[in-house]
Every structure is written in C-alpha cells, then in structure tokens.
Scaffold this motif. Structure first.
Motif, short mmCIF file in Angstrom:
data_model
loop_
_atom_site.label_atom_id
_atom_site.label_comp_id
_atom_site.label_asym_id
_atom_site.label_seq_id
_atom_site.Cartn_x
_atom_site.Cartn_y
_atom_site.Cartn_z
N TYR A 78 0.92 -1.07 0.34
CA TYR A 78 0.14 0.24 0.15
C TYR A 78 0.93 0.99 -0.16
N ALA A 79 1.72 1.15 0.75
CA ALA A 79 3.06 2.33 0.71
C ALA A 79 3.41 2.61 -0.64
N ILE A 80 3.88 1.30 -1.12
CA ILE A 80 4.50 1.37 -2.73
C ILE A 80 4.06 1.93 -3.64
N ALA A 81 2.29 1.41 -3.20
CA ALA A 81 1.32 2.02 -4.02
C ALA A 81 1.30 3.99 -4.11
N GLY A 82 1.58 3.64 -2.90
CA GLY A 82 1.21 5.59 -2.75
C GLY A 82 2.06 6.33 -3.62
N LYS A 83 3.47 5.37 -2.75
CA LYS A 83 4.43 6.45 -3.90
C LYS A 83 4.56 6.76 -4.94
N LEU A 84 4.76 5.07 -5.86
CA LEU A 84 4.60 4.94 -7.16
C LEU A 84 3.55 6.47 -7.56
N VAL A 85 2.50 6.71 -7.15
CA VAL A 85 1.08 7.46 -7.84
C VAL A 85 1.85 8.77 -7.87
N GLN A 86 2.43 9.01 -6.74
CA GLN A 86 3.01 10.67 -6.74
C GLN A 86 4.35 10.14 -7.98
N ASP A 87 5.00 9.63 -8.29
CA ASP A 87 5.65 9.31 -8.83
C ASP A 87 6.52 7.92 -9.41
N PRO A 88 6.08 8.03 -11.05
CA PRO A 88 6.11 6.65 -11.48
C PRO A 88 7.22 6.27 -11.41
N ALA A 89 8.12 6.90 -11.90
CA ALA A 89 9.42 7.43 -11.90
C ALA A 89 9.99 6.11 -11.36
N LEU A 90 9.53 5.85 -9.81
CA LEU A 90 9.96 4.72 -8.90
C LEU A 90 9.59 3.69 -9.44
N VAL A 91 9.41 3.77 -10.64
CA VAL A 91 8.85 2.05 -10.96
C VAL A 91 10.48 1.87 -11.81
N ASP A 92 11.45 2.01 -11.80
CA ASP A 92 12.88 2.11 -12.62
C ASP A 92 13.89 1.65 -11.57
N VAL A 93 13.42 1.87 -10.35
CA VAL A 93 13.76 1.32 -9.03
C VAL A 93 14.23 -0.50 -8.82
N ALA A 94 12.50 -0.63 -9.69
CA ALA A 94 11.72 -2.24 -9.13
C ALA A 94 12.92 -2.32 -10.34
N ARG A 95 12.69 -2.60 -11.34
CA ARG A 95 12.97 -2.97 -12.97
C ARG A 95 14.50 -3.16 -12.22
N GLN A 96 15.93 -1.90 -12.54
CA GLN A 96 17.49 -2.92 -11.49
C GLN A 96 17.13 -3.79 -10.74
N ASN A 97 16.08 -4.34 -9.56
CA ASN A 97 16.46 -4.31 -8.89
C ASN A 97 15.64 -6.06 -9.21
N LEU A 98 14.95 -5.81 -10.57
CA LEU A 98 14.19 -7.21 -11.01
C LEU A 98 15.42 -7.90 -12.14
N GLU A 99 16.02 -7.07 -12.06
CA GLU A 99 17.02 -7.47 -13.15
C GLU A 99 18.42 -7.67 -12.60
N ARG A 100 18.99 -8.15 -11.43
CA ARG A 100 19.24 -8.65 -9.82
C ARG A 100 18.62 -9.85 -10.10
N MET A 101 17.54 -9.44 -9.74
CA MET A 101 16.55 -10.99 -9.15
C MET A 101 17.04 -11.86 -9.61
N ARG A 102 16.66 -11.40 -11.54
CA ARG A 102 16.66 -12.56 -12.55
C ARG A 102 17.96 -13.24 -12.50
N ALA A 103 19.03 -12.45 -12.47
CA ALA A 103 20.29 -13.37 -12.47
C ALA A 103 19.66 -14.12 -11.98
#
Length: 165
Positions: A78-103
């Motif tokens: 819920y807290a993350i969703a609230g921040k994403l609504v305010q700043d959708p560019a935070l999706v890029d942080v998740a993309r970077q994390n996802l790259e490391r996780m997928r490796a």
C-alpha cells in the motif's frame, strides 16, 4: 461436475454444494449458507443447487485470511503504491532490482513470478497498482518476491509495518 458454455466461448464447471465444500475446505451446509446469503451465486437443477467453479474460486480467494507475513507485505505494498502514484518514475528502481533478481533466479517458480513482475513493470501503472494492493492469491505470491526494495524510506517502512499491528 459438468461444464457449461459461457457467453465468451469459455467453459465453467458447475459443482454440487458438496464439491464446492471440498474446494473451499468447508462443510456443505456452509456452502448452502453462502448461497442463501447471496455471497455465492447458484443455479438450480431440479431442487439442487449448482455453483460455478469460478464463483467458488472468487469466494475462496477473497475470504482466505492473510497470514501475518502477508498482512505486512500488503501494508508495505500500500505504501509503495502510494509513492508510485506520486512518482511513477520509481518503477525504474524496481526494474533495476528485478534485473538483479532475475540473474539469481533463472528457473522454477521464482523465475515465473519475476517474469510476471517484468510484464507488470512494462505495462500500465494501473495494473501494477491493482496487483500491489490486491488480496488475491496471485498478488500474495508476487509480493513475496517484490522488486520494490529501496522504494520506501526507513520511516515509511516502519510506519507501514506499524499499521499491521
């Protein structure tokens, strides 16, 4: 069980109340009570109630209690969703994390969840927000493998976790 043609061309199985009870892990009488209260739609065949498997699944996943860990991850989401609504560019942080996780996770169920996260991060923000905040089984599993580490500050994280108590 028998299959019924649905308008969209798909099929949905009709279950007896006893079969629905087994799916839900409850008594047959509980299923009857759900139908009487209107919480579970049904059809009648003669004098017998029949319920659609899709409706049973909806009841099953919407009423299943969350574990303490699942409640914590939902409140953090819920807290993350609230921040994403305010700043959708935070999706890029998740993309970077996802790259490391997928490796690290190239096979099995975790790899499948991470592939689903990739689709969500590449798709519309609304769909991502729905998954983050849904109590569904799929969302519960995805949140256990969330790529949103580092999006919340320590204070935001503590506040979200305090809300679960």
């Amino acid at each position: 069980m028998r299959s019924v043609s649905m308008p969209s061309g798909t099929t949905d199985q009709l279950l007896t109340t006893g079969e629905a009870a087994r799916v839900l892990g409850t008594s047959r009488q509980h299923v009857v009570n759900l139908t009487k209260r209107g919480d579970l739609p049904y059809e009648t065949t003669g004098t017998h109630r029949r319920v659609r498997l899709s409706d049973v699944d909806r009841v099953r996943y919407s009423t299943q209690r969350l574990s303490a860990d699942q409640r914590r991850s939902l409140h953090l989401a819920y807290a993350i969703a609230g921040k994403l609504v305010q700043d959708p560019a935070l999706v890029d942080v998740a993309r970077q994390n996802l790259e490391r996780m997928r490796a690290r996770h190239t096979r099995g169920r975790p790899a499948q969840w991470l592939a689903q996260w990739q689709e969500l991060l590449d798709g519309p923000l609304d769909e991502l927000l729905i998954v983050l905040t849904s109590p569904s089984q799929r969302s519960r599993e995805l949140r256990q493998n969330s790529p949103f580490a580092g999006v919340l500050t320590d204070d935001e994280r503590r506040a979200a976790l305090a809300a679960t108590r």
